[in-house]
Design a protein around this motif. Structure first.
Motif, PDB file in Angstrom:
ATOM      1  N   ASN A  56       0.851  -1.189   0.000  1.00 43.63           N
ATOM      2  CA  ASN A  56       0.000   0.000   0.000  1.00 43.63           C
ATOM      3  C   ASN A  56       0.888   1.242   0.000  1.00 43.63           C
ATOM      4  OD1 ASN A  56      -1.829   2.033   0.367  1.00 43.63           O
ATOM      5  ND2 ASN A  56      -2.704   1.231   2.252  1.00 43.63           N
ATOM      6  N   LEU A  57       0.966   1.918  -1.134  1.00 42.52           N
ATOM      7  CA  LEU A  57       1.775   3.130  -1.270  1.00 42.52           C
ATOM      8  C   LEU A  57       0.993   4.395  -0.944  1.00 42.52           C
ATOM      9  CD1 LEU A  57       3.637   2.220  -4.593  1.00 42.52           C
ATOM     10  CD2 LEU A  57       4.407   1.862  -2.234  1.00 42.52           C
ATOM     11  N   ASP A  58      -0.314   4.267  -0.711  1.00 41.95           N
ATOM     12  CA  ASP A  58      -1.158   5.428  -0.400  1.00 41.95           C
ATOM     13  C   ASP A  58      -0.931   5.911   1.030  1.00 41.95           C
ATOM     14  OD1 ASP A  58      -2.243   5.757  -2.879  1.00 41.95           O
ATOM     15  OD2 ASP A  58      -4.272   5.134  -2.342  1.00 41.95           O
ATOM     16  N   SER A  59      -1.487   7.089   1.313  1.00 42.85           N
ATOM     17  CA  SER A  59      -1.317   7.697   2.633  1.00 42.85           C
ATOM     18  C   SER A  59      -2.419   7.292   3.618  1.00 42.85           C
ATOM     19  CB  SER A  59      -1.282   9.218   2.502  1.00 42.85           C
ATOM     20  OG  SER A  59      -2.490   9.675   1.932  1.00 42.85           O
ATOM     21  N   LYS A  60      -3.308   6.402   3.203  1.00 39.73           N
ATOM     22  CA  LYS A  60      -4.333   5.893   4.114  1.00 39.73           C
ATOM     23  C   LYS A  60      -4.495   4.390   3.920  1.00 39.73           C
ATOM     24  CE  LYS A  60      -8.093   7.286   1.059  1.00 39.73           C
ATOM     25  NZ  LYS A  60      -9.322   8.025   0.916  1.00 39.73           N
ATOM     26  N   ALA A  61      -5.086   3.755   4.914  1.00 38.38           N
ATOM     27  CA  ALA A  61      -5.264   2.301   4.888  1.00 38.38           C
ATOM     28  C   ALA A  61      -6.213   1.885   3.768  1.00 38.38           C
ATOM     29  CB  ALA A  61      -5.806   1.826   6.226  1.00 38.38           C
ATOM     30  N   MET A  62      -6.059   0.657   3.322  1.00 41.33           N
ATOM     31  CA  MET A  62      -6.976   0.059   2.359  1.00 41.33           C
ATOM     32  C   MET A  62      -7.316  -1.338   2.867  1.00 41.33           C
ATOM     33  SD  MET A  62      -5.091  -2.522   0.655  1.00 41.33           S
ATOM     34  CE  MET A  62      -6.068  -2.731  -0.776  1.00 41.33           C
ATOM     35  N   GLU A  63      -8.434  -1.874   2.378  1.00 39.27           N
ATOM     36  CA  GLU A  63      -8.822  -3.227   2.780  1.00 39.27           C
ATOM     37  C   GLU A  63      -8.967  -4.096   1.542  1.00 39.27           C
ATOM     38  OE1 GLU A  63     -12.060  -5.782   5.376  1.00 39.27           O
ATOM     39  OE2 GLU A  63     -12.354  -3.631   5.152  1.00 39.27           O
ATOM     40  N   PHE A  64      -8.020  -5.033   1.389  1.00 42.33           N
ATOM     41  CA  PHE A  64      -8.082  -6.001   0.293  1.00 42.33           C
ATOM     42  C   PHE A  64      -9.182  -6.987   0.659  1.00 42.33           C
ATOM     43  CE2 PHE A  64      -7.060  -9.929  -1.847  1.00 42.33           C
ATOM     44  CZ  PHE A  64      -6.622  -9.520  -3.095  1.00 42.33           C
ATOM     45  N   GLU A  65     -10.199  -7.077  -0.206  1.00 37.26           N
ATOM     46  CA  GLU A  65     -11.323  -7.958   0.099  1.00 37.26           C
ATOM     47  C   GLU A  65     -11.806  -8.670  -1.153  1.00 37.26           C
ATOM     48  OE1 GLU A  65     -15.558  -7.975   2.479  1.00 37.26           O
ATOM     49  OE2 GLU A  65     -14.189  -6.311   2.737  1.00 37.26           O
ATOM     50  N   PHE A  95     -11.518  -8.958  -6.761  1.00 36.98           N
ATOM     51  CA  PHE A  95     -11.107  -8.395  -5.482  1.00 36.98           C
ATOM     52  C   PHE A  95     -11.256  -6.885  -5.550  1.00 36.98           C
ATOM     53  CE2 PHE A  95      -7.267  -9.163  -8.032  1.00 36.98           C
ATOM     54  CZ  PHE A  95      -6.626  -7.929  -8.029  1.00 36.98           C
ATOM     55  N   TYR A  96     -11.290  -6.237  -4.389  1.00 36.44           N
ATOM     56  CA  TYR A  96     -11.530  -4.797  -4.343  1.00 36.44           C
ATOM     57  C   TYR A  96     -11.023  -4.235  -3.022  1.00 36.44           C
ATOM     58  CZ  TYR A  96     -15.606  -6.501  -1.761  1.00 36.44           C
ATOM     59  OH  TYR A  96     -16.428  -7.145  -0.874  1.00 36.44           O
ATOM     60  N   ASP A  97     -10.979  -2.908  -2.959  1.00 36.63           N
ATOM     61  CA  ASP A  97     -10.682  -2.208  -1.720  1.00 36.63           C
ATOM     62  C   ASP A  97     -12.025  -1.868  -1.095  1.00 36.63           C
ATOM     63  OD1 ASP A  97      -9.999  -0.519   0.371  1.00 36.63           O
ATOM     64  OD2 ASP A  97      -9.150   1.039  -0.909  1.00 36.63           O
ATOM     65  N   ASP A  98     -12.297  -2.428   0.063  1.00 39.90           N
ATOM     66  CA  ASP A  98     -13.590  -2.207   0.707  1.00 39.90           C
ATOM     67  C   ASP A  98     -13.781  -0.754   1.144  1.00 39.90           C
ATOM     68  OD1 ASP A  98     -16.081  -3.205   1.512  1.00 39.90           O
ATOM     69  OD2 ASP A  98     -15.394  -3.466   3.577  1.00 39.90           O
ATOM     70  N   PHE A  99     -12.688   0.016   1.224  1.00 42.51           N
ATOM     71  CA  PHE A  99     -12.772   1.434   1.600  1.00 42.51           C
ATOM     72  C   PHE A  99     -12.918   2.344   0.381  1.00 42.51           C
ATOM     73  CE2 PHE A  99      -9.790   0.251   5.342  1.00 42.51           C
ATOM     74  CZ  PHE A  99     -10.845  -0.327   6.026  1.00 42.51           C
ATOM     75  N   ASN A 100     -12.827   1.787  -0.838  1.00 41.18           N
ATOM     76  CA  ASN A 100     -12.855   2.587  -2.066  1.00 41.18           C
ATOM     77  C   ASN A 100     -13.559   1.778  -3.160  1.00 41.18           C
ATOM     78  OD1 ASN A 100     -12.338   3.992  -4.441  1.00 41.18           O
ATOM     79  ND2 ASN A 100     -10.132   3.858  -4.292  1.00 41.18           N
ATOM     80  N   ASP A 101     -14.797   2.113  -3.471  1.00 38.12           N
ATOM     81  CA  ASP A 101     -15.589   1.359  -4.453  1.00 38.12           C
ATOM     82  C   ASP A 101     -14.971   1.311  -5.845  1.00 38.12           C
ATOM     83  OD1 ASP A 101     -17.485   0.842  -2.536  1.00 38.12           O
ATOM     84  OD2 ASP A 101     -18.819   2.469  -3.139  1.00 38.12           O
ATOM     85  N   LYS A 102     -14.123   2.270  -6.185  1.00 41.98           N
ATOM     86  CA  LYS A 102     -13.561   2.331  -7.537  1.00 41.98           C
ATOM     87  C   LYS A 102     -12.320   1.466  -7.710  1.00 41.98           C
ATOM     88  CE  LYS A 102     -15.446   6.871  -8.287  1.00 41.98           C
ATOM     89  NZ  LYS A 102     -15.206   8.284  -8.436  1.00 41.98           N
ATOM     90  N   ALA A 103     -11.747   0.997  -6.624  1.00 43.32           N
ATOM     91  CA  ALA A 103     -10.536   0.162  -6.707  1.00 43.32           C
ATOM     92  C   ALA A 103     -10.932  -1.296  -6.824  1.00 43.32           C
ATOM     93  CB  ALA A 103      -9.668   0.384  -5.474  1.00 43.32           C
ATOM     94  N   ARG A 104     -10.790  -1.827  -8.034  1.00 45.69           N
ATOM     95  CA  ARG A 104     -11.198  -3.212  -8.314  1.00 45.69           C
ATOM     96  C   ARG A 104     -10.152  -3.910  -9.140  1.00 45.69           C
ATOM     97  NH1 ARG A 104     -15.952  -4.624  -6.569  1.00 45.69           N
ATOM     98  NH2 ARG A 104     -17.351  -3.013  -5.853  1.00 45.69           N
ATOM     99  N   GLY A 105     -10.140  -5.229  -9.015  1.00 47.97           N
ATOM    100  CA  GLY A 105      -9.243  -6.051  -9.806  1.00 47.97           C
ATOM    101  C   GLY A 105      -9.806  -7.452  -9.935  1.00 47.97           C
ATOM    102  N   ALA A 106      -9.103  -8.286 -10.702  1.00 47.71           N
ATOM    103  CA  ALA A 106      -9.587  -9.657 -10.901  1.00 47.71           C
ATOM    104  C   ALA A 106      -8.409 -10.606 -11.054  1.00 47.71           C
ATOM    105  CB  ALA A 106     -10.489  -9.736 -12.120  1.00 47.71           C
ATOM    106  N   LEU A 107      -8.616 -11.800 -10.539  1.00 46.78           N
ATOM    107  CA  LEU A 107      -7.668 -12.906 -10.656  1.00 46.78           C
ATOM    108  C   LEU A 107      -8.295 -13.946 -11.581  1.00 46.78           C
ATOM    109  CD1 LEU A 107      -5.299 -14.798  -9.711  1.00 46.78           C
ATOM    110  CD2 LEU A 107      -6.822 -15.477  -7.843  1.00 46.78           C
ATOM    111  N   THR A 108      -7.569 -14.337 -12.617  1.00 50.03           N
ATOM    112  CA  THR A 108      -8.015 -15.412 -13.504  1.00 50.03           C
ATOM    113  C   THR A 108      -7.179 -16.639 -13.182  1.00 50.03           C
ATOM    114  OG1 THR A 108      -8.606 -13.838 -15.230  1.00 50.03           O
ATOM    115  CG2 THR A 108      -8.322 -16.141 -15.891  1.00 50.03           C
ATOM    116  N   VAL A 109      -7.845 -17.716 -12.837  1.00 52.24           N
ATOM    117  CA  VAL A 109      -7.169 -18.976 -12.504  1.00 52.24           C
ATOM    118  C   VAL A 109      -7.398 -19.929 -13.663  1.00 52.24           C
ATOM    119  CG1 VAL A 109      -7.084 -20.917 -10.892  1.00 52.24           C
ATOM    120  CG2 VAL A 109      -7.458 -18.581 -10.036  1.00 52.24           C
ATOM    121  N   GLN A 110      -6.299 -20.477 -14.193  1.00 53.53           N
ATOM    122  CA  GLN A 110      -6.378 -21.379 -15.355  1.00 53.53           C
ATOM    123  C   GLN A 110      -5.711 -22.689 -15.056  1.00 53.53           C
ATOM    124  OE1 GLN A 110      -4.361 -18.984 -18.235  1.00 53.53           O
ATOM    125  NE2 GLN A 110      -6.161 -17.761 -18.651  1.00 53.53           N
TER     126      GLN A 110
END
Length: 110
Positions: A56-65, A95-110
């Motif tokens: 986390n390089l930001d100046s506030k906490a984030m929640e990986f969820e 996955f997403y940051d529970d503190f920031n609705d716009k921070a989203r990502g995805a894991l593809t498992v193959q």
């Protein structure tokens, strides 16, 4: 006496072999900066445990969820968090940051 010695040697051999038989986790490195995950799209092999390392390089906490991964972890500002995930079947896991609705990502498992 021979049986006891043989049993002890077998037990020692089993204990020494156990760590080498454990599956090595696939490590996925992510950074969180300016309210976004980088990279936001990642992939991993199926049927193998995973380990997300989130810096986390930001100046506030984030929640990986992730509901589909069944994980959540708060990562304080300027720190790194490790999230261990069980072996997964093929598919897409968001996955997403529970503190920031716009921070989203995805894991593809193959």
């Amino acid at each position: 006496m021979k049986r006891l010695t043989l049993a002890a040697l077998c037990a020692i051999a089993t204990l020494q072999a156990a760590p080498s038989q454990a599956q090595q986790a696939t490590e996925i490195r992510l950074t969180y900066s300016n309210g976004q995950f980088q990279p936001s799209q990642v992939s991993a092999p199926a049927d193998k445990p995973l380990s997300f390392r989130v810096k986390n390089l930001d100046s506030k906490a984030m929640e990986f969820e992730s509901t589909s991964l069944r994980v959540e972890k708060v990562v304080a500002a300027g720190t790194e968090g490790v999230i261990n995930v069980r072996a997964l079947k093929p598919g897409r896991y968001e996955f997403y940051d529970d503190f920031n609705d716009k921070a989203r990502g995805a894991l593809t498992v193959q």
